[in-house]
Structure formats: structure tokens, C-alpha cells
Design an enzyme around this catalytic site. Structure first.
Site, PDB file in Angstrom:
ATOM      1  N   GLY A  89       0.645  -1.722   0.682  1.00  0.00           N
ATOM      2  CA  GLY A  89       0.442   0.006  -0.547  1.00  0.00           C
ATOM      3  C   GLY A  89       0.445   1.371  -0.228  1.00  0.00           C
ATOM      4  O   GLY A  89       0.466   2.399  -0.598  1.00  0.00           O
ATOM      5  N   CYS A  90       1.697   1.496   0.919  1.00  0.00           N
ATOM      6  CA  CYS A  90       2.664   2.783   1.104  1.00  0.00           C
ATOM      7  C   CYS A  90       2.986   2.814  -0.506  1.00  0.00           C
ATOM      8  O   CYS A  90       3.226   3.870  -0.812  1.00  0.00           O
ATOM      9  CB  CYS A  90       3.843   2.167   2.342  1.00  0.00           C
ATOM     10  SG  CYS A  90       2.708   2.046   3.663  1.00  0.00           S
ATOM     11  N   THR A  91       3.734   1.789  -0.822  1.00  0.00           N
ATOM     12  CA  THR A  91       4.990   1.655  -2.485  1.00  0.00           C
ATOM     13  C   THR A  91       3.675   2.460  -3.718  1.00  0.00           C
ATOM     14  O   THR A  91       4.012   2.893  -4.123  1.00  0.00           O
ATOM     15  CB  THR A  91       4.813   0.888  -2.521  1.00  0.00           C
ATOM     16  OG1 THR A  91       6.007  -0.071  -1.877  1.00  0.00           O
ATOM     17  CG2 THR A  91       6.061   0.480  -4.057  1.00  0.00           C
ATOM     18  N   ALA A  94       2.707   5.760  -2.063  1.00  0.00           N
ATOM     19  CA  ALA A  94       4.280   7.088  -3.482  1.00  0.00           C
ATOM     20  C   ALA A  94       4.186   6.916  -3.877  1.00  0.00           C
ATOM     21  O   ALA A  94       4.453   7.746  -4.965  1.00  0.00           O
ATOM     22  CB  ALA A  94       5.505   5.767  -1.976  1.00  0.00           C
TER      23      ALA A  94
END
Length: 198
Positions: A89-91, A94
Site C-alpha cells: 500500500g505504501c509503495t 508513493a
């Protein structure tokens, strides 16, 4: 004459009780409330509201440089917090910010990402995903906590203590313009673009 009535009394005990040294901080402050219960510290984050002053901070970026929010006074900032670099999710989030970086810069916004990752990991993440914006290390969660982005959260149906994916739009005077908590990574940046009419 009335017959005597026997009452059966059941004593109900709760599965936990606060220790004597449990404390709750002043709820009127910007700090979250804390209480130590059976060896576990619980935290209820205090959320920032539009119009509130964005808490100032100085953190280390992916290159080991000190970065202060005060440096961006007079500019508009998109400050987003995320749980951990290289996670799915964070990738995705970003990379969505990366794809929207140019139009956001053109509209006068600077993107800053904050997580609990160490600077070395942030450097690897930034290089691997070709990110052009600054990533900041908040290893002790102090800044995330000040922004109400660290504390109790519902994770897969269970209450856990940890980072809360959030985004803050900070205006030129250093005040919170928009505060978005517990957001979903998918489609979040698109919603920001729509909100800011970029």
C-alpha cells in the site's frame, strides 16, 4: 404474610484493571492520552482540525540532512504519513504521489512523506521507486503522534497501536487546511488532486 425472597448475587469481574501508576495526560493538550494497562500502553491520538497550527518539527531525511517544517513557511505543503516503506500500500501511494508531483509543484505544493523507517531504508525506497520528493524519518513516532497519526487503529478488525495513514494540507502560514485520517492508499492521491482542484 409475604414469603421471604432469596436473592442470588453474582460478582462480575472485568478481565483487566488499570495499574496504580496508570496515567492519562491532559486531554486539552495536543498530546494523546496514554494509559498503562496490564503491561500494555494504549494511546488515543488527538486529531488536528482545519485552522489549527501544524506542529513544527525537525527530522532527518533520506540523505541524512535535517529538515524543518519551518523551512517551508510561505509555501503550501502536502505532508503525508505512511506505515512502512516497501509495503504494498505504501509503495502504491508513493508512486501515485510521484506521478502527481509535477502538477502539484506547478500548483505550488511541496510533498513531504513521513514514516518510522530509518533514513537508510528511506534512501533505498526513494531510489527504487524513483521518487523526487523528500522522505523523513520519524523513528520514535514523535511527529506522527503530534499530528494524531500514531496511536490506536483498527487493523483487520483488531485494535492495534501503530501508524495511521494520514495526509495534511498545510497552508503558507503554517496552519492545517485539510486533515485526512485513516485514508486508504488506493485512489487517495486522486482524491487530493480533486480536493485541491489540481
Amino acid at each position: 404474610a409475604a414469603l421471604p425472597i432469596e436473592l442470588e448475587v453474582h460478582v462480575v469481574t472485568f478481565p483487566w484493571r488499570p495499574r496504580e501508576h496508570s496515567t492519562v495526560l491532559n486531554s486539552k493538550s495536543n498530546r494523546p492520552q496514554h494509559a498503562t494497562i496490564e503491561g500494555m500502553t494504549t494511546s488515543t491520538p488527538t486529531r488536528l482540525e482545519p485552522g489549527a497550527s501544524a506542529p513544527d518539527f525537525t527530522l532527518t531525511d533520506q540523505d541524512g540532512n535535517s529538515v524543518s517544517l519551518a523551512e517551508y513557511r510561505g509555501k503550501r505543503v502536502i505532508l503525508y504519513t505512511y506505515p512502512e516503506a516497501f509495503t504494498t500500500g505504501c509503495t502504491a501511494e508513493a508512486c501515485d504521489f510521484r506521478e502527481s508531483d509535477a502538477p502539484l509543484r506547478a500548483a505550488g505544493y511541496t510533498i513531504l512523506g513521513i514514516s518510522s523507517d530509518e533514513p537508510e531504508k528511506l534512501a533505498e525506497f526513494r531510489e527504487a521507486e524513483h521518487l523526487d520528493f523528500t522522505l523523513l524519518s520519524d523513528a520514535d513516532h514523535a511527529v506522527q503522534t503530534a499530528y494524531g497519526a500514531y496511536g490506536e487503529r483498527n487493523k483487520y478488525g483488531r485494535i492495534a497501536i501503530g501508524p495511521i495513514r494520514s495526509t495534511f494540507i498545510i497552508d503558507e502560514t503554517g496552519n492545517i487546511e485539510h486533515a485526512m485520517y485513516n485514508v486508504r492508499a488506493a485512489g487517495h492521491v486522486a482524491r487530493i488532486l480533486k480536493l485541491l482542484k489540481v
